[in-house]
Design an enzyme around this catalytic site. Structure first.
Site, PDB file in Angstrom:
ATOM      1  N   MET A 289      -0.996   2.962  -0.716  1.00  0.00           N
ATOM      2  CA  MET A 289       0.381   2.689  -0.510  1.00  0.00           C
ATOM      3  C   MET A 289       1.326   3.077   0.585  1.00  0.00           C
ATOM      4  SD  MET A 289       3.008   1.894  -3.735  1.00  0.00           S
ATOM      5  CE  MET A 289       3.596   3.796  -3.613  1.00  0.00           C
ATOM      6  N   CYS A 290       1.823   2.399   1.523  1.00  0.00           N
ATOM      7  CA  CYS A 290       2.937   3.143   2.391  1.00  0.00           C
ATOM      8  C   CYS A 290       4.012   3.639   1.590  1.00  0.00           C
ATOM      9  CB  CYS A 290       3.328   1.845   3.301  1.00  0.00           C
ATOM     10  SG  CYS A 290       1.901   0.982   4.061  1.00  0.00           S
ATOM     11  N   GLN A 291       4.622   4.408   2.508  1.00  0.00           N
ATOM     12  CA  GLN A 291       5.792   5.467   1.955  1.00  0.00           C
ATOM     13  C   GLN A 291       7.050   4.840   2.665  1.00  0.00           C
ATOM     14  OE1 GLN A 291       6.266   7.854  -0.287  1.00  0.00           O
ATOM     15  NE2 GLN A 291       4.074   7.833  -1.071  1.00  0.00           N
TER      16      GLN A 291
ATOM     17  N   ILE B  51       5.697   5.545   6.519  1.00  0.00           N
ATOM     18  CA  ILE B  51       4.501   6.378   6.782  1.00  0.00           C
ATOM     19  C   ILE B  51       3.421   5.160   6.155  1.00  0.00           C
ATOM     20  CG2 ILE B  51       2.811   8.119   6.157  1.00  0.00           C
ATOM     21  CD1 ILE B  51       5.009   9.991   5.387  1.00  0.00           C
TER      22      ILE B  51
END
Lengths: 269, 269
Positions: free
Chosen positions: A1-3, A78
């Site tokens: 998962m992206c942040q 990110i």
């Protein structure tokens, strides 16, 4: 998962502390190794740093962390690549101009079967679903309101509708900012903290760093930090309700609306 | 007078050496103190650094100088403000998207009485004549060719005509790049050097630095450096003819055309 990470304030503030924790999630405390980016508004201008190197080991991230750029609005991301190769053109946040303002967009999630026609007014440069949906949002706003900013009320209502349409196609957590308005859409998970006087001493979750926020602020300061998951231990983070769009202005939430029309594809509430 | 710098190559090359000399012109060997910017293409993506601090004393410039980003196309600018305040949104180079590619633009000069109508498809965020004319160029290209890249021939012909129109209004030295094509318009002064094997040892004019270019290159490398004035002592720099548009591709000049229709306002040839 992206942040995702964003900051919205009523006075220019440096994001070094929050970024220090966030940076660690790109390859140190979490496995988001597919690049990162951050955009700082300074008035109407944007200072954008993008890198395909993991943020925990990026020289550019080191500069950002050590160089206290003060900004009222910051958006960072990110990447954990799900669609599109690891490359600079696929690195969030993305930027386009609309109504004589820059707009910055970052997305966490994946959209399924989302293929509306793009008329050419905004086209993706890379090949992510995220840049595609951003171009579609810009196009639809231009189509609906022409070349003049319609005001915050109408814009918020339009973005609520667009979030419903795209959000029906999957996980659609996003941040969208024009330097004064910061829109945050929670599809599955986004959380925020509103900082104001008396400012506490806070401790990062991802690094062994503690900061007395009162040393850098005045009693008038309002700072909202929005992130995929809480960055600090000893503060009250509020989870946004899945299926809501919120507008942050001057360090506080000014509007919230529901965006869920059903259960999006591939998601279980 | 602002300073322009560009690099166009057939293989990704670092611009550290040329940038070292160029950087000195922002407050050290010349008086361009009103900010600077540089954009590096990496394939279709762009890494852009902008700063309102003089480049000679900028921490961001220090990063750029010491961090060997390899790129086939680079555009840089040091600003001496003539129109528009010193601010991030007025800092060159400017970026917009057209036909699914980013376009980077930097300008040296001042346009007088240049006020064509902008239809809203591209609007300036700041208040410089430079960003205004860039938006106009993008708008006219979109208007003429729609949403699909028309090919290099037609694009070059269109840019020649647009350069004539805007160039009639004053000093209009500019660089325009989409990551593979680099257009350079000489209105009064631009100069270039084409580097290829055997690569010489060259010495900067603005700093006491000498580099053996052969140590960093192969016999296949082609590198074009374009600047407002020569950056090195011991190389052959060719002055572009005032009133010409040139196209650089893969480290060489592929096209040149005249753009002068008369004596531009405020200029004496």
């Amino acid at each position: 998962m992206c942040q995702l990470l964003a900051m919205n304030c009523n006075t220019p503030t440096d994001i070094c502390f929050s970024f220090t924790g966030f940076q660690a999630r790109g390859g140190l405390t979490d496995s988001h190794n597919d690049g990162w980016g951050i955009a700082f508004f300074e008035d109407r201008g944007v200072r954008q740093f993008l890198d395909t190197a993991p943020s925990a080991h990026s020289k550019v991230a080191e500069l950002v962390r050590s160089y206290p750029i003060k900004s009222k609005n910051v958006v960072a991301h990110i990447r954990k690549a799900t669609q599109g190769k690891v490359s600079l053109e696929n690195t969030h946040p993305f930027m386009r101009e609309l109504w004589g303002r820059y707009w910055i967009f970052a997305h966490n999630g994946t959209l399924v079967d989302f293929n509306p026609e793009l008329d050419g007014s905004y086209l993706p440069v890379g090949n992510t679903d995220s840049e595609f949906v951003f171009c579609w949002i810009m196009q639809e706003l231009r189509k609906q309101f022409g070349s003049v900013f319609p005001g915050t009320e109408k814009l918020f209502a339009a973005l609520t509708e667009l979030s419903k349409v795209a959000g029906d196609h999957g996980k659609f957590n996003f941040l969208l900012c024009n330097g004064s308005l910061l829109f945050a859409h929670c599809s599955t998970n986004l959380t925020y903290v509103l900082r104001k006087a008396p400012f506490p001493t806070v401790q990062l979750k991802d690094q062994d760093v503690t900061v007395d926020l009162s040393a850098q602020t005045t009693s008038e300061d309002r700072v909202a930090i929005i992130a995929t998951s809480p960055l600090t231990h000893n503060e009250v983070w509020t989870d946004m309700k899945p299926g809501t769009l919120s507008l942050f202005e001057e360090g506080g939430i000014s509007k919230t609306a529901d965006t869920v029309v059903g259960v999006p594809r591939g998601l279980n509430y």
